[in-house]
Scaffold this motif. Sequence first.
Motif, PDB file in Angstrom:
ATOM      1  N   GLN A   5       0.987  -1.150  -0.356  1.00 40.14           N
ATOM      2  CA  GLN A   5       0.098  -0.036   0.236  1.00 40.14           C
ATOM      3  C   GLN A   5       0.987   1.791   0.221  1.00 40.14           C
ATOM      4  O   GLN A   5       0.378   2.304  -0.047  1.00 40.14           O
ATOM      5  N   HIS A  95       1.262   8.457  -6.280  1.00 38.04           N
ATOM      6  CA  HIS A  95       0.481   8.308  -5.912  1.00 38.04           C
ATOM      7  C   HIS A  95      -1.016   7.548  -7.625  1.00 38.04           C
ATOM      8  O   HIS A  95      -1.727   6.532  -6.536  1.00 38.04           O
ATOM      9  N   ASN A 100      -3.707   3.683  -2.559  1.00 38.75           N
ATOM     10  CA  ASN A 100      -4.668   4.288  -1.484  1.00 38.75           C
ATOM     11  C   ASN A 100      -3.732   3.954   0.217  1.00 38.75           C
ATOM     12  O   ASN A 100      -4.059   3.596   0.945  1.00 38.75           O
ATOM     13  N   ASP A 101      -2.675   4.778  -0.084  1.00 39.76           N
ATOM     14  CA  ASP A 101      -1.391   4.871   0.542  1.00 39.76           C
ATOM     15  C   ASP A 101      -2.188   6.082   0.784  1.00 39.76           C
ATOM     16  O   ASP A 101      -2.307   7.401   0.638  1.00 39.76           O
ATOM     17  N   LYS A 102      -2.985   5.957   2.614  1.00 39.37           N
ATOM     18  CA  LYS A 102      -3.431   7.135   2.989  1.00 39.37           C
ATOM     19  C   LYS A 102      -2.572   8.009   3.632  1.00 39.37           C
ATOM     20  O   LYS A 102      -2.863   9.347   3.699  1.00 39.37           O
ATOM     21  N   LEU A 105      -2.479  10.536   0.483  1.00 36.75           N
ATOM     22  CA  LEU A 105      -3.434  11.743  -0.554  1.00 36.75           C
ATOM     23  C   LEU A 105      -3.922  13.204  -0.609  1.00 36.75           C
ATOM     24  O   LEU A 105      -5.241  13.887  -0.752  1.00 36.75           O
ATOM     25  N   TYR A 151      -8.990  12.722  -0.433  1.00 32.35           N
ATOM     26  CA  TYR A 151      -9.247  11.663   0.577  1.00 32.35           C
ATOM     27  C   TYR A 151     -10.743  10.254   0.225  1.00 32.35           C
ATOM     28  O   TYR A 151      -9.808   9.347   0.958  1.00 32.35           O
ATOM     29  N   HIS A 154     -11.252   7.881  -2.104  1.00 36.13           N
ATOM     30  CA  HIS A 154     -10.434   6.516  -1.829  1.00 36.13           C
ATOM     31  C   HIS A 154     -10.481   6.026  -0.438  1.00 36.13           C
ATOM     32  O   HIS A 154      -9.747   4.448  -0.190  1.00 36.13           O
ATOM     33  N   HIS A 155     -10.916   6.573   0.183  1.00 32.99           N
ATOM     34  CA  HIS A 155     -10.693   5.570   2.137  1.00 32.99           C
ATOM     35  C   HIS A 155     -12.387   5.554   2.314  1.00 32.99           C
ATOM     36  O   HIS A 155     -12.392   5.304   3.244  1.00 32.99           O
ATOM     37  N   ARG A 167     -16.485   9.561  -6.729  1.00 33.24           N
ATOM     38  CA  ARG A 167     -15.228   8.615  -7.075  1.00 33.24           C
ATOM     39  C   ARG A 167     -14.924   7.810  -8.277  1.00 33.24           C
ATOM     40  O   ARG A 167     -13.949   7.589  -8.867  1.00 33.24           O
ATOM     41  N   HIS A 174      -7.695   6.705 -12.432  1.00 28.67           N
ATOM     42  CA  HIS A 174      -6.563   5.882 -11.934  1.00 28.67           C
ATOM     43  C   HIS A 174      -6.348   4.562 -12.322  1.00 28.67           C
ATOM     44  O   HIS A 174      -5.703   4.156 -13.547  1.00 28.67           O
TER      45      HIS A 174
END
Length: 206
Positions: A5, A95, A100-102, A105, A151, A154-155, A167, A174
């Motif tokens: 991730q 990115h 999904n690297d929190k 974001l 953010y 993605h999350h 989304r 992406h």
Amino acid sequence: MSRPQTTRMFESDFLEWFSRIHPATPFIAWIPVSSYIVYRSVSRHDLPVLGVAGLFFLGVFAWTFAEYVLHRYVFHWTKDTPIGRRIHFLMHGVHHDFPNDKDRLVMPLGFSIPLGVLFYAFYYFTMGLRVGEPFFAGFVIGYLAYDGTHYAVHHFKQTTRIGKWLRRHHMLHHHADHSGGFGVSSPLWDLVFNTMPKAKRQQSQG
């Protein structure tokens, strides 16, 4: 085997620490700035309150265009050289490689603060203090809407029609069409400039 991730961006632990950011940080840093500028603009009494409000909302709208331009022409700038690839990776490629690297974001303060100073100076010197400051305050809130939307799509699970649509719009950018879908908080400028993302990549001809 599951895909990692996250990844390191820098060998230096110091620089690596600054490349990561909690999603609340931009709001903690920039809401007081925007609020103070609005307060100062109103307290000067050189514009009516409605005038300050109008400029504020024009600034929010202006951000949507800046978001599109930055994402399309700066974040997706590429040059096929070692330095060019490294710059692209640092600005935005990381990115796309690790979407999904929190911790990556929202925009790190090391990037958003210099960018904010440049935009403030531009509006100050082109519009003057009276007009430029409330305009910039709205611009900041537009930026925060972008960071928050990015953010969230993605999350967070999206349950509203608008949330689901945003989304899907961003996920197409992406996973299907990197040459479209540059608006994150709004698709407006993708519609204007005919860059709505397509569900499938265009196949090369011949």
